[in-house]
Design a protein around this motif. Structure first.
Motif, mmCIF file in Angstrom:
data_model
loop_
_atom_site.group_PDB
_atom_site.id
_atom_site.type_symbol
_atom_site.label_atom_id
_atom_site.label_comp_id
_atom_site.label_asym_id
_atom_site.label_seq_id
_atom_site.Cartn_x
_atom_site.Cartn_y
_atom_site.Cartn_z
ATOM 1 N N VAL A 17 17.006 -4.748 -5.098
ATOM 2 C CA VAL A 17 17.971 -4.614 -3.999
ATOM 3 C C VAL A 17 17.992 -5.893 -3.162
ATOM 4 C CG1 VAL A 17 18.458 -3.383 -1.843
ATOM 5 C CG2 VAL A 17 17.905 -2.097 -3.918
ATOM 6 N N LEU A 18 16.838 -6.437 -2.840
ATOM 7 C CA LEU A 18 16.792 -7.667 -2.039
ATOM 8 C C LEU A 18 17.418 -8.846 -2.794
ATOM 9 C CD1 LEU A 18 13.250 -7.282 -0.472
ATOM 10 C CD2 LEU A 18 15.458 -7.112 0.717
ATOM 11 N N GLU A 19 17.189 -8.920 -4.103
ATOM 12 C CA GLU A 19 17.811 -9.981 -4.895
ATOM 13 C C GLU A 19 19.324 -9.841 -4.896
ATOM 14 O OE1 GLU A 19 15.802 -9.452 -8.627
ATOM 15 O OE2 GLU A 19 14.239 -10.906 -8.122
ATOM 16 N N ARG A 20 19.806 -8.610 -5.039
ATOM 17 C CA ARG A 20 21.249 -8.365 -5.024
ATOM 18 C C ARG A 20 21.833 -8.741 -3.668
ATOM 19 N NH1 ARG A 20 24.438 -4.395 -7.585
ATOM 20 N NH2 ARG A 20 23.928 -5.443 -9.496
ATOM 21 N N MET A 21 21.148 -8.356 -2.579
ATOM 22 C CA MET A 21 21.624 -8.689 -1.237
ATOM 23 C C MET A 21 21.677 -10.208 -1.050
ATOM 24 S SD MET A 21 19.606 -5.706 0.876
ATOM 25 C CE MET A 21 20.164 -6.182 2.503
ATOM 26 N N THR A 22 20.684 -10.909 -1.573
ATOM 27 C CA THR A 22 20.665 -12.376 -1.480
ATOM 28 C C THR A 22 21.856 -12.964 -2.220
ATOM 29 O OG1 THR A 22 18.263 -12.402 -1.282
ATOM 30 C CG2 THR A 22 19.319 -14.451 -2.013
ATOM 31 N N ARG A 23 22.110 -12.489 -3.444
ATOM 32 C CA ARG A 23 23.270 -12.978 -4.209
ATOM 33 C C ARG A 23 24.563 -12.682 -3.467
ATOM 34 N NH1 ARG A 23 20.410 -10.914 -8.512
ATOM 35 N NH2 ARG A 23 21.753 -9.092 -8.691
ATOM 36 N N ASN A 24 24.662 -11.495 -2.873
ATOM 37 C CA ASN A 24 25.868 -11.154 -2.114
ATOM 38 C C ASN A 24 26.096 -12.163 -0.997
ATOM 39 O OD1 ASN A 24 26.209 -8.889 -3.700
ATOM 40 N ND2 ASN A 24 25.446 -7.462 -2.163
ATOM 41 N N LEU A 25 25.032 -12.483 -0.267
ATOM 42 C CA LEU A 25 25.163 -13.415 0.846
ATOM 43 C C LEU A 25 25.466 -14.832 0.364
ATOM 44 C CD1 LEU A 25 22.276 -12.158 3.135
ATOM 45 C CD2 LEU A 25 24.733 -11.907 3.518
ATOM 46 N N GLU A 26 24.858 -15.215 -0.747
ATOM 47 C CA GLU A 26 25.075 -16.563 -1.273
ATOM 48 C C GLU A 26 26.486 -16.745 -1.811
ATOM 49 O OE1 GLU A 26 21.890 -16.887 -4.090
ATOM 50 O OE2 GLU A 26 20.506 -17.723 -2.602
ATOM 51 N N THR A 27 27.093 -15.668 -2.295
ATOM 52 C CA THR A 27 28.423 -15.797 -2.898
ATOM 53 C C THR A 27 29.549 -15.367 -1.960
ATOM 54 O OG1 THR A 27 28.245 -13.586 -3.889
ATOM 55 C CG2 THR A 27 27.531 -15.463 -5.234
ATOM 56 N N ALA B 6 0.848 -1.202 0.000
ATOM 57 C CA ALA B 6 0.000 0.000 0.000
ATOM 58 C C ALA B 6 0.879 1.246 0.000
ATOM 59 C CB ALA B 6 -0.925 -0.007 1.216
ATOM 60 N N GLY B 7 0.612 2.149 -0.923
ATOM 61 C CA GLY B 7 1.365 3.395 -1.007
ATOM 62 C C GLY B 7 2.734 3.256 -1.658
ATOM 63 N N VAL B 8 3.066 2.072 -2.167
ATOM 64 C CA VAL B 8 4.356 1.831 -2.818
ATOM 65 C C VAL B 8 4.125 1.810 -4.322
ATOM 66 C CG1 VAL B 8 6.273 0.196 -3.076
ATOM 67 C CG2 VAL B 8 5.163 0.478 -0.845
ATOM 68 N N SER B 9 4.857 2.645 -5.038
ATOM 69 C CA SER B 9 4.694 2.676 -6.499
ATOM 70 C C SER B 9 5.317 1.425 -7.119
ATOM 71 C CB SER B 9 5.367 3.917 -7.088
ATOM 72 O OG SER B 9 6.782 3.777 -7.033
ATOM 73 N N GLN B 10 4.970 1.162 -8.363
ATOM 74 C CA GLN B 10 5.542 0.016 -9.079
ATOM 75 C C GLN B 10 7.054 0.160 -9.176
ATOM 76 O OE1 GLN B 10 3.955 -2.724 -9.945
ATOM 77 N NE2 GLN B 10 5.732 -3.683 -10.829
ATOM 78 N N ASP B 11 7.554 1.382 -9.444
ATOM 79 C CA ASP B 11 9.004 1.613 -9.510
ATOM 80 C C ASP B 11 9.667 1.321 -8.175
ATOM 81 O OD1 ASP B 11 8.982 2.285 -12.176
ATOM 82 O OD2 ASP B 11 8.997 4.452 -11.821
ATOM 83 N N GLU B 12 9.053 1.785 -7.078
ATOM 84 C CA GLU B 12 9.611 1.527 -5.748
ATOM 85 C C GLU B 12 9.625 0.029 -5.450
ATOM 86 O OE1 GLU B 12 8.381 5.458 -3.164
ATOM 87 O OE2 GLU B 12 6.803 4.012 -3.681
ATOM 88 N N TYR B 13 8.557 -0.647 -5.825
ATOM 89 C CA TYR B 13 8.471 -2.084 -5.598
ATOM 90 C C TYR B 13 9.576 -2.811 -6.369
ATOM 91 C CZ TYR B 13 6.658 -6.846 -5.569
ATOM 92 O OH TYR B 13 6.537 -8.201 -5.432
ATOM 93 N N CYS B 14 9.743 -2.461 -7.637
ATOM 94 C CA CYS B 14 10.774 -3.097 -8.466
ATOM 95 C C CYS B 14 12.162 -2.829 -7.909
ATOM 96 C CB CYS B 14 10.672 -2.630 -9.912
ATOM 97 S SG CYS B 14 9.213 -3.272 -10.757
ATOM 98 N N THR B 15 12.397 -1.606 -7.445
ATOM 99 C CA THR B 15 13.690 -1.270 -6.857
ATOM 100 C C THR B 15 13.937 -2.102 -5.608
ATOM 101 O OG1 THR B 15 13.633 0.975 -7.733
ATOM 102 C CG2 THR B 15 15.072 0.585 -5.828
ATOM 103 N N ALA B 16 12.934 -2.218 -4.749
ATOM 104 C CA ALA B 16 13.082 -3.009 -3.523
ATOM 105 C C ALA B 16 13.386 -4.469 -3.847
ATOM 106 C CB ALA B 16 11.818 -2.900 -2.676
#
Length: 147
Positions: free
Chosen positions: A129-139, A116-126
């Motif tokens: 970022v979370l996917e990148r953080m996951t890859r960082n932790l996995e590698t 709620a209140g999160v734009s599509q761009d904000e959602y995609c950015t989040a």
């Protein structure tokens, strides 16, 4: 995949008319693939987007925890979510379909509330970022912080 899963896996094409009863979008995608086809420049994608962490289907299959996935399938059978109409096939039971529909409703409600209140761009950015953080932790070779 069958070799990595250590069990036979057969391909069964589902008629588009049946897919369409579940999802018009999914049916349209599969219809496009079977009538027009799909030409992807895999080498170009790997070159242009190295941060994605591309892998082959074989690599993906080899990296899966097949005993856990098999145990989950067995649990679905025991709990009557699914049945085996043939040795190499799974099908949701009517009860399994109802349970899945209830879960989908809960997921939709959660998604509506949490975004709620999160734009599509904000959602995609989040998500990015979370996917990148996951890859960082996995590698990461050493995830223990130094004092």
């Amino acid at each position: 995949m069958a070799e990595d899963a250590d069990r036979p896996i057969a391909h069964h094409e589902v008629p588009l008319s049946q897919v369409r009863t579940r999802s018009a979008d999914l049916a349209a995608m599969f219809e496009y693939f079977t009538t027009v086809g799909l030409d992807v420049d895999v080498a170009g994608l790997r070159r242009d987007y190295p941060e994605v962490g591309w892998h082959t289907f074989t690599d993906w299959a080899a990296g899966q925890d097949w005993p856990t996935l098999t145990a989950a399938i067995d649990a679905m059978l025991v709990e009557s979510w699914a049945t085996r109409p043939a040795p190499d096939r799974l099908s949701l039971t009517p009860d399994g379909r109802q349970r899945l529909a209830r879960i989908a409703e809960h997921v939709d409600t959660f998604r509506t509330i949490s975004t709620a209140g999160v734009s599509q761009d904000e959602y995609c950015t989040a998500v990015h970022v979370l996917e990148r953080m996951t890859r960082n932790l996995e590698t990461a070779t050493d995830t223990t912080p130094t004092p």
